[in-house]
Design an enzyme around this catalytic site. Sequence first.
Site, mmCIF file in Angstrom:
data_model
loop_
_atom_site.group_PDB
_atom_site.id
_atom_site.type_symbol
_atom_site.label_atom_id
_atom_site.label_comp_id
_atom_site.label_asym_id
_atom_site.label_seq_id
_atom_site.Cartn_x
_atom_site.Cartn_y
_atom_site.Cartn_z
ATOM 1 N N GLU A 174 0.814 -1.216 0.000
ATOM 2 C CA GLU A 174 0.000 0.000 0.000
ATOM 3 C C GLU A 174 0.853 1.274 0.000
ATOM 4 O O GLU A 174 0.362 2.331 -0.393
ATOM 5 C CB GLU A 174 -0.973 -0.022 1.191
ATOM 6 N N ASP A 226 -11.681 -6.500 -3.416
ATOM 7 C CA ASP A 226 -12.545 -7.699 -3.368
ATOM 8 C C ASP A 226 -13.883 -7.258 -2.801
ATOM 9 O O ASP A 226 -14.023 -6.107 -2.392
ATOM 10 C CB ASP A 226 -11.915 -8.772 -2.448
HETATM 11 C C1 4EZ Z 1 -7.075 -4.800 5.727
HETATM 12 N N1 4EZ Z 1 -6.884 -5.086 4.339
HETATM 13 C C2 4EZ Z 1 -6.701 -6.505 4.078
HETATM 14 C C3 4EZ Z 1 -5.574 -7.192 4.731
HETATM 15 C C4 4EZ Z 1 -5.494 -8.618 4.271
HETATM 16 C C5 4EZ Z 1 -3.961 -10.598 3.996
HETATM 17 C C6 4EZ Z 1 -2.617 -11.140 4.375
HETATM 18 C C7 4EZ Z 1 -7.958 -4.510 3.472
HETATM 19 C C8 4EZ Z 1 -9.028 -5.461 3.011
HETATM 20 C C9 4EZ Z 1 -9.904 -6.189 3.802
HETATM 21 N N2 4EZ Z 1 -10.072 -6.279 5.142
HETATM 22 C C10 4EZ Z 1 -9.295 -5.777 1.709
HETATM 23 N N3 4EZ Z 1 -10.324 -6.660 1.646
HETATM 24 C C11 4EZ Z 1 -10.713 -6.936 2.914
HETATM 25 C C12 4EZ Z 1 -11.700 -7.795 3.464
HETATM 26 N N4 4EZ Z 1 -12.482 -8.548 2.675
HETATM 27 N N5 4EZ Z 1 -11.813 -7.866 4.807
HETATM 28 C C13 4EZ Z 1 -11.025 -7.104 5.604
HETATM 29 O O1 4EZ Z 1 -7.301 -3.462 5.935
HETATM 30 C C14 4EZ Z 1 -4.311 -9.362 4.765
#
Ligand code: 4EZ
Length: 230
Positions: free
Chosen positions: A12, A196
């Site tokens: 990010e 997503d």
């Molecule tokens: C959290 N970030 C995701 C971190 C994922 C994986 C190793 C954003 C995010 C998110 N958070 C994108 N999609 C998400 C979802 N479906 N649920 C929670 O800020 C780490």
Amino acid sequence: MKIAIMGAMVEEITPLLEALGTHRKTEYAGNVYYEVEYKGLELVIAYSKIGKVFSTLTAATMIEKFGAEKLLFSGVAGGINPRLKIGDLIAATSLCQHDVDITAFGHPDGFIPEGKLFIKSDDALLVIAKEVASQMDKNLLEGVIATGDQFVADLKRKNWIADTFAADALEMEGASVAVVCDALDVPFFILRAISDTADMDAGFNFDKFLESSAKESATFIIKMLDKLAV
Ligand code: 4EZ
């Protein structure tokens, strides 16, 4: 003017560091803080690691140790509002914590006594974001972002968060950053590009779109800096 720009994951902030050029590095409390001068603005940039606890630490550090006077968050999120497609942008008007539950004592979901259920973003930064969106001819949805220490990849949980908080998107850091900034009186802005839609395909789509969506968000943040610099 000293401005903090934070993300949660290295993906990010990488597009920001690449675009903004040479920086000074400081290691502190388990994170790396990058200081850059950009068009007369002093920037401090860092990624916190995932979740409410780490993002709280980083936001507080950027303000208390590095002296940030405004804070911008750039990253990705799971979309809830059906108008949000992968790659689309949402700016938080307000944020809440969807995983706070002391309902056993009669409190509403997301509420902590002496806290706020929703924390509002800075109006002036939202105005600047709208100007940038119209200049770039980009759609920018403004709405509620719900935060919790869960990667949501489940329709039932997603719908519960949608119904309980009227949330448009969800992620894992926005509301904790908002709590810090609100308490310390620092104007903040939380921008997310959709990676997503928090359903059963979320894990797969997240991996597939993290990089491109993170870049969408970072590109927009840099346009906002251009406006803050003048
Ligand atoms: C959290 N970030 C995701 C971190 C994922 C994986 C190793 C954003 C995010 C998110 N958070 C994108 N999609 C998400 C979802 N479906 N649920 C929670 O800020 C780490």
